[in-house]
Design a protein around this motif. Structure first.
Motif, PDB file in Angstrom:
ATOM      1  N   LEU A 128       0.825  -1.115  -0.020  1.00  0.00           N
ATOM      2  CA  LEU A 128      -0.118   0.012  -0.048  1.00  0.00           C
ATOM      3  C   LEU A 128       0.881   1.309   0.007  1.00  0.00           C
ATOM      4  N   GLN A 129       1.866   1.299   0.509  1.00  0.00           N
ATOM      5  CA  GLN A 129       2.740   2.467   0.778  1.00  0.00           C
ATOM      6  C   GLN A 129       3.527   2.322  -0.350  1.00  0.00           C
ATOM      7  N   GLU A 130       3.820   1.449  -1.140  1.00  0.00           N
ATOM      8  CA  GLU A 130       4.484   1.653  -2.446  1.00  0.00           C
ATOM      9  C   GLU A 130       3.338   2.302  -3.648  1.00  0.00           C
ATOM     10  N   GLU A 131       2.115   1.921  -3.319  1.00  0.00           N
ATOM     11  CA  GLU A 131       1.167   2.342  -4.310  1.00  0.00           C
ATOM     12  C   GLU A 131       0.800   3.629  -4.077  1.00  0.00           C
ATOM     13  N   PRO A 132       0.481   4.591  -5.126  1.00  0.00           N
ATOM     14  CA  PRO A 132       0.164   6.029  -4.753  1.00  0.00           C
ATOM     15  C   PRO A 132      -1.262   6.135  -4.475  1.00  0.00           C
ATOM     16  N   VAL A 133      -1.546   6.701  -3.427  1.00  0.00           N
ATOM     17  CA  VAL A 133      -2.888   6.869  -2.800  1.00  0.00           C
ATOM     18  C   VAL A 133      -3.628   7.867  -3.577  1.00  0.00           C
ATOM     19  N   MET A 134      -4.985   7.640  -4.164  1.00  0.00           N
ATOM     20  CA  MET A 134      -5.723   8.599  -5.126  1.00  0.00           C
ATOM     21  C   MET A 134      -7.093   8.435  -4.589  1.00  0.00           C
ATOM     22  N   LEU A 135      -7.731   9.685  -4.639  1.00  0.00           N
ATOM     23  CA  LEU A 135      -9.347   9.755  -4.481  1.00  0.00           C
ATOM     24  C   LEU A 135     -10.142   8.889  -5.409  1.00  0.00           C
ATOM     25  N   THR A 136     -11.035   8.505  -5.156  1.00  0.00           N
ATOM     26  CA  THR A 136     -11.799   7.559  -6.031  1.00  0.00           C
ATOM     27  C   THR A 136     -12.584   8.932  -6.692  1.00  0.00           C
ATOM     28  N   PRO A 137     -13.467   8.400  -8.089  1.00  0.00           N
ATOM     29  CA  PRO A 137     -14.408   9.379  -8.532  1.00  0.00           C
ATOM     30  C   PRO A 137     -15.605   9.668  -7.525  1.00  0.00           C
ATOM     31  N   GLN A 138     -16.119   8.650  -6.707  1.00  0.00           N
ATOM     32  CA  GLN A 138     -17.167   9.022  -5.765  1.00  0.00           C
ATOM     33  C   GLN A 138     -16.620  10.201  -4.630  1.00  0.00           C
ATOM     34  N   GLN A 139     -15.191  10.007  -4.395  1.00  0.00           N
ATOM     35  CA  GLN A 139     -14.746  10.929  -3.313  1.00  0.00           C
ATOM     36  C   GLN A 139     -14.753  12.153  -3.923  1.00  0.00           C
ATOM     37  N   GLU A 140     -14.080  12.287  -5.231  1.00  0.00           N
ATOM     38  CA  GLU A 140     -13.840  13.581  -5.640  1.00  0.00           C
ATOM     39  C   GLU A 140     -15.204  14.300  -5.942  1.00  0.00           C
ATOM     40  N   LYS A 141     -16.288  13.326  -6.340  1.00  0.00           N
ATOM     41  CA  LYS A 141     -17.533  14.168  -6.459  1.00  0.00           C
ATOM     42  C   LYS A 141     -18.229  14.700  -5.051  1.00  0.00           C
ATOM     43  N   VAL A 142     -17.751  13.825  -4.068  1.00  0.00           N
ATOM     44  CA  VAL A 142     -18.450  14.442  -2.590  1.00  0.00           C
ATOM     45  C   VAL A 142     -17.639  15.956  -2.449  1.00  0.00           C
ATOM     46  N   ILE A 143     -16.629  15.866  -2.556  1.00  0.00           N
ATOM     47  CA  ILE A 143     -15.684  17.195  -2.386  1.00  0.00           C
ATOM     48  C   ILE A 143     -16.106  17.968  -3.341  1.00  0.00           C
ATOM     49  N   GLN A 144     -16.452  18.188  -4.684  1.00  0.00           N
ATOM     50  CA  GLN A 144     -16.901  19.177  -5.295  1.00  0.00           C
ATOM     51  C   GLN A 144     -18.269  19.483  -4.902  1.00  0.00           C
ATOM     52  N   GLU A 145     -19.181  18.521  -4.589  1.00  0.00           N
ATOM     53  CA  GLU A 145     -20.554  19.145  -4.038  1.00  0.00           C
ATOM     54  C   GLU A 145     -20.374  19.986  -2.749  1.00  0.00           C
ATOM     55  N   LEU A 146     -19.375  19.477  -1.876  1.00  0.00           N
ATOM     56  CA  LEU A 146     -19.365  20.568  -0.750  1.00  0.00           C
ATOM     57  C   LEU A 146     -18.679  21.838  -1.031  1.00  0.00           C
ATOM     58  N   LEU A 147     -17.607  21.883  -1.926  1.00  0.00           N
ATOM     59  CA  LEU A 147     -16.954  22.905  -2.093  1.00  0.00           C
ATOM     60  C   LEU A 147     -18.117  24.011  -2.799  1.00  0.00           C
ATOM     61  N   ALA A 148     -18.913  23.333  -3.880  1.00  0.00           N
ATOM     62  CA  ALA A 148     -19.714  24.310  -4.420  1.00  0.00           C
ATOM     63  C   ALA A 148     -21.091  24.671  -3.222  1.00  0.00           C
ATOM     64  N   ALA A 149     -21.506  23.880  -2.531  1.00  0.00           N
ATOM     65  CA  ALA A 149     -22.396  24.212  -1.249  1.00  0.00           C
ATOM     66  C   ALA A 149     -21.750  25.295  -0.437  1.00  0.00           C
ATOM     67  N   HIS A 150     -20.714  25.177  -0.242  1.00  0.00           N
ATOM     68  CA  HIS A 150     -19.760  26.173   0.535  1.00  0.00           C
ATOM     69  C   HIS A 150     -19.953  27.565   0.127  1.00  0.00           C
TER      70      HIS A 150
END
Length: 429
Positions: A128-150
């Motif tokens: 897991l440490q060797e593999e880069p951590v990335m946001l899933t498309p679902q997580q990206e969508k959650v963040i974008q919705e929160l930013l837009a609402a804010h």
């Protein structure tokens, strides 16, 4: 099945050399011979390496481990002289085990179940440490919705603040007055020669004095009204400010898909529980930890403004420490809005009925925050950021309770508190 086989083989290869192989260090001569094909010394199948001190295949390695861990004794149905090969190795367990022991396989080299599991977890963490951590498309969508609402529900320029009733009724320009007031206070603090503040001294007497024991009720009421006129000069401004902020939080929640999916009773319970905490997070975005001033566009607030609204030091001092701690984390806007959403979706708020749904939503938001930090930040101490944010969320809960107590006390003395705030802090569902 065939797609999984290469991955399974890779995992077994990673586990065997340092796990259950038990062969120790190979000699130089043995190492040189590794280039050629090897066969299992038990059954003649293709060997995968040294296991428990002998060259064996995966099948005989597993058989020896299981046989040594079982209390059962094997019996040969023939003459204890069965020839073990690849095709018949399953037919006589007794002779197969004797063959394992005769080639030098050793029971003491078998790892315990706990040790094997620990080794597997180590390999998994390393991968897991060797593999880069990335946001899933679902997580990206959650963040974008929160930013837009804010961004749609809260104006970071604070332009509306000048429409509120002034901090000091004697001053028309609240911006100039308050900036001068805060600058003078901190200039005095820097030269370590603070001048006595009569208004704060009077407030101190208010917060530390209980009801007079010898005066009549009429004199007591008259004294409370007199102190109210002195102390609560900034209360009207804070009443307008609080009403404005609460409406923003309500609108923020209404714009979130997860929030709208809840029953209306749970929506109300969550808003009543989290509004004050989200307001604290909002104000932290404007906090200057160098001067301890909230720089809200045209207006600058300092601690004395809250004191002149009637709030007491045993709330304000922890609140100041909280703002300093949180601001020093240098959060991204995405981390701020995720923090707000985690606070909003708290399943343990009074009146909540669908705990599992809200708990799941909070877990999704918490994992999104953790993944965002791991994927978007590069500083070495980034792994400490998530627990620090969770610590700040916990600290806000205790301040929330104290804030409610002090608001109710202020309302008893000077009924200028925002009706919307009173509705938020009421215990009725």
């Amino acid at each position: 099945m065939c797609l999984l086989q290469p991955r399974m083989n890779k995992e077994m290869e990673e586990l065997s050399p340092l796990g259950d192989s038990g062969h120790g260090d190979m000699s130089e001569e043995e190492s040189e011979e590794d280039d050629g094909p090897k066969i299992c010394q038990v059954c003649g199948d293709k060997s995968t390496g040294y296991h428990f001190n002998a060259m064996t295949c995966e099948g005989c390695k597993g058989f020896f481990r299981r046989a040594m861990k079982r209390p059962t004794k094997f019996c040969c149905p023939f003459q204890n002289s069965c020839v073990i090969n690849k095709s018949n190795r399953r037919q006589c367990q007794s002779c197969r085990l004797q063959k394992c022991l005769s080639i030098g396989m050793r029971k003491e080299l078998i790892m315990s179940d706990e040790a094997v599991e620990k080794r597997r977890m180590h390999i998994k963490r390393k991968r897991l440490q060797e593999e880069p951590v990335m946001l899933t498309p679902q997580q990206e969508k959650v963040i974008q919705e929160l930013l837009a609402a804010h961004k749609k529900t809260f104006d970071m320029t604070c332009a509306h603040f000048i429409q509120f009733r002034p901090l000091d009724p004697d001053k028309n320009d609240i911006s100039d007055h308050n900036q001068e007031h805060c600058s003078r206070k901190y200039a005095q603090k820097n030269i370590n020669k603070p001048e006595p503040n009569i208004r704060v001294q009077r407030e101190s007497s208010y917060v530390s004095t209980s009801s007079p024991s010898s005066n009549s009720q009429e004199l007591e009421n008259r004294e409370i009204k007199r102190l109210g006129r002195i102390i609560f000069t900034s209360l009207p401004h804070f009443a307008d400010l609080t009403t404005y902020m609460i409406k923003n939080v309500i609108n923020f929640g209404k714009m979130l898909t997860m929030f709208r999916a809840l029953v209306i009773e749970d929506q109300i319970s969550l808003l009543k529980g989290a509004t004050l905490e989200i307001m604290l997070i909002h104000f932290n975005m404007f906090f200057n930890e160098e001067t301890n001033i909230w720089e809200c566009g045209p207006i600058k607030y300092c601690l004395e403004d809250a004191m002149r609204a009637g709030f007491q030091r045993h709330l304000l001092d922890p609140m100041m420490n909280f703002h300093c701690t949180l601001r020093k984390l240098r959060l991204h806007e995405e981390e701020y809005v995720l923090m707000q959403a985690i606070s909003l979706f708290s399943p343990d708020r009074p009146g909540v009925t669908h705990h599992k749904v809200i708990d799941h939503n909070q877990e999704v938001l918490a994992m999104t925050l953790k993944t965002y930090i791991e994927s978007k930040r590069s500083e070495p101490e980034k792994y400490l950021l998530y627990p620090k944010i969770i610590g700040c969320l916990t600290e806000m809960r205790s301040m929330n309770e104290e804030y409610t107590k002090q608001v109710l006390k202020i309302q008893d003395i000077q009924p200028e508190v925002s009706p919307l705030l009173l509705e938020i802090i009421s215990k009725d569902s």
